[in-house]
Design a protein around this motif. Structure first.
Motif, mmCIF file in Angstrom:
data_model
loop_
_atom_site.group_PDB
_atom_site.id
_atom_site.type_symbol
_atom_site.label_atom_id
_atom_site.label_comp_id
_atom_site.label_asym_id
_atom_site.label_seq_id
_atom_site.Cartn_x
_atom_site.Cartn_y
_atom_site.Cartn_z
ATOM 1 N N SER A 126 36.486 45.475 40.867
ATOM 2 C CA SER A 126 35.453 44.681 41.524
ATOM 3 C C SER A 126 35.552 43.216 41.125
ATOM 4 N N GLU A 127 35.806 42.971 39.836
ATOM 5 C CA GLU A 127 35.966 41.598 39.352
ATOM 6 C C GLU A 127 37.156 40.919 40.021
ATOM 7 N N ALA A 128 38.173 41.723 40.377
ATOM 8 C CA ALA A 128 39.364 41.197 41.048
ATOM 9 C C ALA A 128 39.191 41.128 42.567
ATOM 10 N N GLY A 129 37.990 41.499 43.049
ATOM 11 C CA GLY A 129 37.718 41.440 44.483
ATOM 12 C C GLY A 129 38.200 42.656 45.248
ATOM 13 N N THR A 178 36.548 51.378 48.108
ATOM 14 C CA THR A 178 37.232 51.876 49.310
ATOM 15 C C THR A 178 38.665 51.350 49.364
ATOM 16 N N ALA A 179 38.849 50.056 49.079
ATOM 17 C CA ALA A 179 40.192 49.472 49.082
ATOM 18 C C ALA A 179 41.051 50.038 47.953
ATOM 19 N N LEU A 180 40.434 50.239 46.777
ATOM 20 C CA LEU A 180 41.159 50.772 45.626
ATOM 21 C C LEU A 180 41.683 52.179 45.915
ATOM 22 N N PHE A 181 40.830 53.031 46.468
ATOM 23 C CA PHE A 181 41.210 54.413 46.742
ATOM 24 C C PHE A 181 42.176 54.494 47.928
ATOM 25 N N PRO A 223 41.440 42.370 35.670
ATOM 26 C CA PRO A 223 40.672 41.636 34.660
ATOM 27 C C PRO A 223 40.361 42.525 33.452
ATOM 28 N N ILE A 224 40.422 41.929 32.269
ATOM 29 C CA ILE A 224 40.304 42.671 31.009
ATOM 30 C C ILE A 224 38.833 42.881 30.658
ATOM 31 N N GLU A 250 31.219 54.337 39.990
ATOM 32 C CA GLU A 250 30.873 52.919 40.173
ATOM 33 C C GLU A 250 30.691 52.207 38.838
ATOM 34 N N GLU A 251 30.276 52.959 37.799
ATOM 35 C CA GLU A 251 30.016 52.356 36.494
ATOM 36 C C GLU A 251 31.240 52.358 35.585
#
Length: 324
Positions: free
Chosen positions: A305-308, A312-315, A218-219, A296-297
Motif C-alpha cells: 500500500s505504501e508503494a501504491g 487487488t493489484a498485488l494478488f 518499503p521497509i 489488510e493489517e
C-alpha cells in the motif's frame, strides 16, 4: 475467458486459523472480472471446496478438481495462502507440479529450503550475509547447555527450525530457562535452532516479483511491546509496525541491497518477507517467510500500500506472474 483460481488455505500446522484469514482476504479482493475464485481448505481432516454458504464439497485429489452442481471444475492456477505445512514448505507445490498446475509461490525446492531456517542460514553464510550465531539440535540429541551458552551467549532465542508465526519461540535469559524453552520448541518441530540475541533495530522487508521485475517494497520497522516480536506482538496488537521504517538513508540502502541479494541468491520468486536486525548499521538476516500474512493489517500488504499497490493489484500480479 475468466480463469478458475483455487485459493488454498488452512494447512497442517498451528497456523491454520491465520492462513484461513489470509485466504479469505485474497478471495475478497480478487478481480471478479478476470477470475472465478474458489476457496479450498487443505486440512488434516480433508480437502474441501467451501462455497459462499460455507458448505463443504470434497476435492478430488487425483487431479485437484471439484464438482459443483454435477459440473467438474478444474483450475488454471492455485493461489497459495497456506502458512506452514504443506504450503510454505513446498510439499503441496510438488504435487501441483506433477499435475502441471501453475501456482503463485516459488518452486517447491526453494519453498522447502527457505522453510528450513538452518539450511537457509547455511547457504546465506556462504554469500557473506551477516546472521546471528547459531546452534542446531535434533530431538533426542544430548544437550550440553553450558556449551550452547558458550557458543551463542545469553540472552538467546530457542525456536523450532520449521515453523512460523513465532509459534514455539522463547527468549532465554538464564540457564534455568532452557529446559522449558526446549520443550516448547519441540512441541512444534523435531528440529531446533538456537540463536544469539542481536541488539538493534528490527525491520521487515518484502521482496516480490512485480510486473516482471524483482522489487523491494518499503521497509517496515518492528517495535514490539513484548520482549520480542512474538505471536501476541504479531497478531494481537502488541507491537508497532511502522512503514516506512525510521531508519536513515544509508541504513535503508543497505537493507534494500541485502534483501534483494538474499532473494536472488536463494533463486526466489513470488512473495517473500524477511526479517533483519540492524546492528551497527549492518543488516543481519533472521529468516524468510514465503507465504507471509495477506490480510489488510499484515505487514507485506502494508508495504505494498505504501508503494501504491492495492491488494487487488498485488494478488492479480501474483497470478499473472504464475501464468507466464
Amino acid at each position: 475467458m475468466k480463469k478458475n483460481i483455487a485459493i488454498i488455505m488452512g494447512g497442517y500446522s498451528s497456523e491454520v486459523a491465520i492462513s484461513i484469514k489470509s485466504g479469505n482476504v485474497v478471495y475478497k479482493h480478487l478481480d471478479r472480472e478476470k477470475y472465478n475464485p474458489f476457496r479450498i481448505h487443505i486440512l488434516k481432516e480433508g480437502w474441501f471446496y467451501v462455497n459462499d454458504s460455507d458448505d463443504k464439497l470434497p476435492v478430488n485429489k487425483h487431479d485437484f478438481s471439484i464438482e459443483v452442481n454435477k459440473q467438474k471444475i478444474s483450475f488454471d492456477c492455485v493461489f497459495n495462502a497456506i502458512h506452514g505445512a504443506p504450503g510454505e514448505n513446498g510439499a503441496i507445490l510438488a504435487y501441483f507440479d506433477l499435475l502441471n498446475i501453475k501456482h503463485t509461490s516459488a518452486p517447491f525446492y526453494q519453498m522447502a529450503l527457505t522453510f528450513n531456517k538452518r539450511d537457509t542460514l547455511s547457504i546465506l553464510k556462504k554469500y557473506d550475509i551477516p546472521t546471528a550465531k547459531s546452534v542446531y539440535l535434533n530431538k533426542g540429541n544430548n544437550i550440553d547447555i553450558d556449551s550452547i551458552i558458550d557458543n551463542v551467549g545469553l540472552p538467546c532465542f530457542v525456536k523450532p527450525n520449521n515453523a512460523g508465526s513465532s509459534f514455539g519461540i522463547s527468549k532465554v535469559h538464564t540457564k534455568s530457562e532452557f529446559p522449558a524453552a526446549l520443550e516448547k520448541a519441540y512441541k512444534e518441530d523435531s528440529e531446533i535452532l538456537i540463536e544469539s540475541f542481536l541488539d538493534g533495530t528490527e525491520v521487515s522487508v518484502g521482496v516480490i516479483n512485480y510486473q516482471k521485475e524483482t522489487i523491494v517494497l518499503p521497509i517496515t520497522e518492528i517495535v514490539s511491546e513484548n520482549d520480542f516480536f512474538d505471536y501476541e506482538a504479531k497478531y494481537e496488537g502488541k507491537s508497532q509496525e511502522i512503514t516506512p521504517a525510521r531508519i536513515n538513508k544509508k541504513q535503508e540502502e543497505k537493507v534494500r541491497a541485502i534483501a534483494k541479494k538474499v532473494y536472488t541468491v536463494l533463486n526466489m520468486s513470488g512473495f517473500s518477507r524477511s526479517e533483519y536486525i540492524l546492528v551497527n548499521d549492518i543488516p543481519h538476516f533472521l529468516e524468510m517467510n514465503t507465504v507471509p500474512g495477506l490480510t489488510e493489517e499484515s505487514i507485506l500488504p502494508q508495504q505494498a500500500s505504501e508503494a501504491g499497490i492495492s491488494l487487488t493489484a498485488l494478488f492479480d500480479n501474483a497470478i499473472t506472474e504464475a501464468l507466464i
